[in-house]
Motif scaffolding. Structure first.
Motif, PDB file in Angstrom:
ATOM      1  N   ALA B  93       0.840  -1.200   0.000  1.00 44.56           N
ATOM      2  CA  ALA B  93       0.000   0.000   0.000  1.00 44.56           C
ATOM      3  C   ALA B  93       0.875   1.250   0.000  1.00 44.56           C
ATOM      4  O   ALA B  93       0.610   2.200  -0.741  1.00 44.56           O
ATOM      5  CB  ALA B  93      -0.921  -0.007   1.208  1.00 44.56           C
ATOM      6  N   TYR B  94       1.961   1.263   0.801  1.00 48.31           N
ATOM      7  CA  TYR B  94       2.799   2.461   0.888  1.00 48.31           C
ATOM      8  C   TYR B  94       3.619   2.658  -0.383  1.00 48.31           C
ATOM      9  O   TYR B  94       3.829   3.777  -0.835  1.00 48.31           O
ATOM     10  CB  TYR B  94       3.699   2.400   2.124  1.00 48.31           C
ATOM     11  N   LEU B  95       4.043   1.551  -0.976  1.00 45.49           N
ATOM     12  CA  LEU B  95       4.749   1.655  -2.248  1.00 45.49           C
ATOM     13  C   LEU B  95       3.801   2.222  -3.316  1.00 45.49           C
ATOM     14  O   LEU B  95       4.161   3.131  -4.082  1.00 45.49           O
ATOM     15  CB  LEU B  95       5.262   0.270  -2.655  1.00 45.49           C
ATOM     16  N   GLY B  96       2.568   1.706  -3.328  1.00 49.78           N
ATOM     17  CA  GLY B  96       1.562   2.211  -4.275  1.00 49.78           C
ATOM     18  C   GLY B  96       1.260   3.681  -4.045  1.00 49.78           C
ATOM     19  O   GLY B  96       1.116   4.455  -4.998  1.00 49.78           O
ATOM     20  N   ALA B 174      -3.455  -5.700  -6.032  1.00 48.29           N
ATOM     21  CA  ALA B 174      -4.526  -4.714  -6.168  1.00 48.29           C
ATOM     22  C   ALA B 174      -4.037  -3.362  -5.658  1.00 48.29           C
ATOM     23  O   ALA B 174      -4.282  -2.320  -6.277  1.00 48.29           O
ATOM     24  CB  ALA B 174      -5.756  -5.167  -5.389  1.00 48.29           C
ATOM     25  N   LEU B 175      -3.311  -3.353  -4.539  1.00 45.89           N
ATOM     26  CA  LEU B 175      -2.858  -2.088  -3.947  1.00 45.89           C
ATOM     27  C   LEU B 175      -1.784  -1.427  -4.814  1.00 45.89           C
ATOM     28  O   LEU B 175      -1.824  -0.216  -5.052  1.00 45.89           O
ATOM     29  CB  LEU B 175      -2.330  -2.333  -2.532  1.00 45.89           C
ATOM     30  N   LEU B 176      -0.851  -2.245  -5.302  1.00 42.48           N
ATOM     31  CA  LEU B 176       0.185  -1.688  -6.178  1.00 42.48           C
ATOM     32  C   LEU B 176      -0.435  -1.221  -7.495  1.00 42.48           C
ATOM     33  O   LEU B 176      -0.126  -0.126  -7.991  1.00 42.48           O
ATOM     34  CB  LEU B 176       1.259  -2.755  -6.438  1.00 42.48           C
ATOM     35  N   GLY B 177      -1.359  -2.030  -8.036  1.00 43.46           N
ATOM     36  CA  GLY B 177      -2.028  -1.676  -9.290  1.00 43.46           C
ATOM     37  C   GLY B 177      -2.831  -0.394  -9.150  1.00 43.46           C
ATOM     38  O   GLY B 177      -2.875   0.421 -10.076  1.00 43.46           O
ATOM     39  N   ALA B 178      -3.453  -0.181  -7.995  1.00 42.96           N
ATOM     40  CA  ALA B 178      -4.246   1.031  -7.780  1.00 42.96           C
ATOM     41  C   ALA B 178      -3.347   2.262  -7.861  1.00 42.96           C
ATOM     42  O   ALA B 178      -3.704   3.272  -8.475  1.00 42.96           O
ATOM     43  CB  ALA B 178      -4.940   0.969  -6.432  1.00 42.96           C
ATOM     44  N   GLY B 179      -2.176   2.169  -7.255  1.00 46.73           N
ATOM     45  CA  GLY B 179      -1.245   3.299  -7.322  1.00 46.73           C
ATOM     46  C   GLY B 179      -0.771   3.555  -8.740  1.00 46.73           C
ATOM     47  O   GLY B 179      -0.718   4.693  -9.204  1.00 46.73           O
ATOM     48  N   LEU B 180      -0.436   2.467  -9.469  1.00 43.08           N
ATOM     49  CA  LEU B 180       0.080   2.620 -10.833  1.00 43.08           C
ATOM     50  C   LEU B 180      -0.986   3.158 -11.771  1.00 43.08           C
ATOM     51  O   LEU B 180      -0.701   3.998 -12.631  1.00 43.08           O
ATOM     52  CB  LEU B 180       0.579   1.261 -11.347  1.00 43.08           C
ATOM     53  N   SER B 181      -2.225   2.677 -11.623  1.00 48.70           N
ATOM     54  CA  SER B 181      -3.279   3.077 -12.548  1.00 48.70           C
ATOM     55  C   SER B 181      -3.514   4.586 -12.500  1.00 48.70           C
ATOM     56  O   SER B 181      -3.448   5.270 -13.521  1.00 48.70           O
ATOM     57  CB  SER B 181      -4.552   2.309 -12.206  1.00 48.70           C
ATOM     58  N   THR B 182      -3.761   5.121 -11.307  1.00 45.45           N
ATOM     59  CA  THR B 182      -4.009   6.566 -11.219  1.00 45.45           C
ATOM     60  C   THR B 182      -2.748   7.359 -11.528  1.00 45.45           C
ATOM     61  O   THR B 182      -2.797   8.375 -12.218  1.00 45.45           O
ATOM     62  CB  THR B 182      -4.516   6.941  -9.826  1.00 45.45           C
ATOM     63  N   GLY B 183      -1.602   6.887 -11.019  1.00 44.27           N
ATOM     64  CA  GLY B 183      -0.366   7.642 -11.214  1.00 44.27           C
ATOM     65  C   GLY B 183       0.003   7.763 -12.679  1.00 44.27           C
ATOM     66  O   GLY B 183       0.211   8.856 -13.200  1.00 44.27           O
ATOM     67  N   LEU B 184       0.065   6.623 -13.386  1.00 45.90           N
ATOM     68  CA  LEU B 184       0.475   6.662 -14.799  1.00 45.90           C
ATOM     69  C   LEU B 184      -0.580   7.350 -15.658  1.00 45.90           C
ATOM     70  O   LEU B 184      -0.252   8.150 -16.532  1.00 45.90           O
ATOM     71  CB  LEU B 184       0.715   5.236 -15.306  1.00 45.90           C
ATOM     72  N   SER B 236      -8.534   2.443 -10.195  1.00 47.41           N
ATOM     73  CA  SER B 236      -7.895   2.392  -8.878  1.00 47.41           C
ATOM     74  C   SER B 236      -8.927   2.155  -7.793  1.00 47.41           C
ATOM     75  O   SER B 236      -8.714   1.351  -6.885  1.00 47.41           O
ATOM     76  CB  SER B 236      -7.175   3.700  -8.580  1.00 47.41           C
ATOM     77  N   LEU B 237     -10.043   2.878  -7.861  1.00 44.30           N
ATOM     78  CA  LEU B 237     -11.070   2.712  -6.832  1.00 44.30           C
ATOM     79  C   LEU B 237     -11.622   1.283  -6.854  1.00 44.30           C
ATOM     80  O   LEU B 237     -11.848   0.681  -5.796  1.00 44.30           O
ATOM     81  CB  LEU B 237     -12.206   3.722  -7.033  1.00 44.30           C
ATOM     82  N   ILE B 238     -11.816   0.729  -8.071  1.00 49.00           N
ATOM     83  CA  ILE B 238     -12.317  -0.647  -8.152  1.00 49.00           C
ATOM     84  C   ILE B 238     -11.295  -1.595  -7.524  1.00 49.00           C
ATOM     85  O   ILE B 238     -11.639  -2.477  -6.737  1.00 49.00           O
ATOM     86  CB  ILE B 238     -12.591  -1.040  -9.624  1.00 49.00           C
ATOM     87  N   LEU B 239     -10.002  -1.390  -7.844  1.00 47.49           N
ATOM     88  CA  LEU B 239      -8.962  -2.274  -7.299  1.00 47.49           C
ATOM     89  C   LEU B 239      -8.918  -2.176  -5.776  1.00 47.49           C
ATOM     90  O   LEU B 239      -8.661  -3.163  -5.084  1.00 47.49           O
ATOM     91  CB  LEU B 239      -7.598  -1.909  -7.882  1.00 47.49           C
ATOM     92  N   LEU B 240      -9.162  -0.959  -5.247  1.00 45.18           N
ATOM     93  CA  LEU B 240      -9.070  -0.799  -3.794  1.00 45.18           C
ATOM     94  C   LEU B 240     -10.274  -1.393  -3.084  1.00 45.18           C
ATOM     95  O   LEU B 240     -10.148  -1.964  -2.002  1.00 45.18           O
ATOM     96  CB  LEU B 240      -8.962   0.687  -3.431  1.00 45.18           C
ATOM     97  N   PHE B 241     -11.452  -1.229  -3.661  1.00 45.61           N
ATOM     98  CA  PHE B 241     -12.644  -1.521  -2.860  1.00 45.61           C
ATOM     99  C   PHE B 241     -13.467  -2.710  -3.324  1.00 45.61           C
ATOM    100  O   PHE B 241     -14.383  -3.106  -2.628  1.00 45.61           O
ATOM    101  CB  PHE B 241     -13.516  -0.264  -2.762  1.00 45.61           C
ATOM    102  N   LYS B 242     -13.169  -3.306  -4.499  1.00 47.43           N
ATOM    103  CA  LYS B 242     -13.883  -4.524  -4.865  1.00 47.43           C
ATOM    104  C   LYS B 242     -13.301  -5.650  -4.007  1.00 47.43           C
ATOM    105  O   LYS B 242     -12.119  -5.645  -3.704  1.00 47.43           O
ATOM    106  CB  LYS B 242     -13.645  -4.822  -6.353  1.00 47.43           C
TER     107      LYS B 242
END
Lengths: 83, 324
Positions: B93-96, B174-184, B236-242
């Motif tokens: 989560a912190y890396l994301g 999911a947590l790493l993907g959430a960070g990458l999706s919004t960031g990139l 990102s929201l889907i990855l975090l909360f689904k």
């Protein structure tokens, strides 16, 4: 954690699908936007040729779209076809 | 060699902190440098206007700087925020969070520099229009900051929502993907929005009386440009909360990570492309404001086609998430 060869292959295919579509979408997005931008510039200079210019823009964009569609096809293949 | 989860979490938050401020510093610095360069170029032939130009330059740079400040805030929180967690999931989560905050600041930082530079140029050319030009610059660069605010929101969610009850597999991805999706995905819309804003500033400086059609066309153009940043935020929201079932293989994890990469990278191109389209369209709206409707229509058709690859990415990301 269980770890079989089939799992590794499937995991790599899914990650590859994501990378294929993601990276593949960069080029067409920029290229089609540039084509549309130049079309807007041309319509600004010759508004009476708007029809011709829009048509040419769309043909050009369709060609530029092709690599995006290749990426989509490869991503779908990696997700649903390869085993 | 095995480490306990406290070690992993500490290591990941320091790495995330470095990535946040490292990536975050790229965009704002480039944007501000470009603004300063243009300001100097204008001052070379209008030395008497140094007060006005300096003011516009500093206001524009301050807006561009905000993207980097968001990244700095996340970076400081990751180091000194007393973050921790009962499972190694928090490390991801912190890396994301660091990646979301850092990457999302790149586009907005560069993008906000474009309207500021065009405003300095425009005020130098048409000093009487300085009020109108400053106003449109502020609107344009403020909207350009939206993608990095998405990144900030996702970073906060990753840092402060408690994911510790979730299964480690596949949630790490999911947590790493959430960070990458919004960031990139924020990189393209940030830079693209800036291109539209810059042309709007140039147009208002050229024809101050066309302020109204230019502002309308700019809002439409930047709004469309932001769409892929919104897709990235959505994924990102889907990855975090689904809720994903606990898995015993690597397959679902890599599907979720793939979804983050698909939407993240996929958002870059359409954002930049639509920004280029909007920029050219706004130049012409400023030149012939009476053709604003025709130009806005053509701009939207062109942007819609350019959007298509962003939509493919969204579809692929959703398929990967749903099949995880």
């Amino acid at each position: 954690m269980e770890f079989s060869g089939a799992d590794l292959i499937r995991a790599a295919a899914l990650l590859g699908a994501g990378l294929a579509m993601g990276l593949g979408a960069i080029g067409p997005g920029v290229g089609e936007g540039y084509a549309a931008g130049k079309a807007c510039e041309a319509i600004g200079r010759r508004p009476e040729e708007a029809g011709l210019l829009t048509r040419t823009m769309l043909v050009g964009q369709a060609v530029s779209e092709s690599t995006g569609i290749y990426s989509l096809v490869v991503a779908l293949l990696l997700m649903f076809v390869v085993q | 060699m095995a480490f306990d989860h406290v070690t992993w979490i500490k290591a990941a938050s320091y790495l995330g902190s470095g990535l946040a401020v490292g990536f975050g510093a790229i965009g704002a610095a480039l944007g501000e440098g470009y603004t300063a360069g243009k300001a100097n170029q204008v001052l070379a032939y209008r030395p008497r206007m140094s007060g006005d130009i300096l003011k516009t330059m500093l206001v524009g740079q301050a807006v561009a700087e905000s993207a980097a400040i968001f990244a700095l805030v996340i970076s400081m929180l990751l180091v000194f925020g007393g973050l921790g967690g009962p499972t190694p999931l928090s490390a991801w989560a912190y890396l994301g969070a660091g990646l979301a905050a850092g990457l999302s600041a790149v586009g907005s930082g560069v993008g906000s520099g474009f309207p500021a530079a065009a405003a300095c140029e425009g005020i130098g050319r048409q000093p009487k229009a300085s009020g109108q030009v400053t106003l449109i610059m502020l609107i344009g660069s403020a909207i350009t900051q939206t993608p990095c605010i998405f990144g900030l929101v996702i970073a906060f969610l990753l840092m402060f929502v408690d994911f510790s009850a979730k299964p480690y597999y596949p949630y790490w991805a999911a947590l790493l993907g959430a960070g990458l999706s919004t960031g990139l995905a924020a990189i393209g819309p940030g830079a693209g929005g800036g291109l539209v804003g810059a042309s709007a500033c140039k147009s208002v400086a050229r024809h101050p009386e066309a302020q109204r059609p230019v502002t309308t066309a700019m809002l439409v153009g930047i709004g469309t440009t932001q769409s892929t940043a919104i897709y990235g935020f959505l994924i990102s929201l889907i990855l975090l909360f689904k809720s994903f079932p606990a898995s015993t293989s690597y397959v679902p994890s890599f599907a979720l990570l793939g979804a983050g990469f698909a939407m993240g990278f996929g958002g870059i191109g359409p954002g930049i492309g639509e920004g280029i389209t909007g920029g050219y369209a706004l130049d012409q709206v400023g030149r012939i404001p009476e053709k604003a409707t025709l130009l806005t229509r053509t701009m939207l058709v062109g942007q819609a086609v350019s959007e298509s690859t962003g939509i493919y990415s969204l579809v692929v990301a959703l398929l990967l998430v749903l099949n995880a």
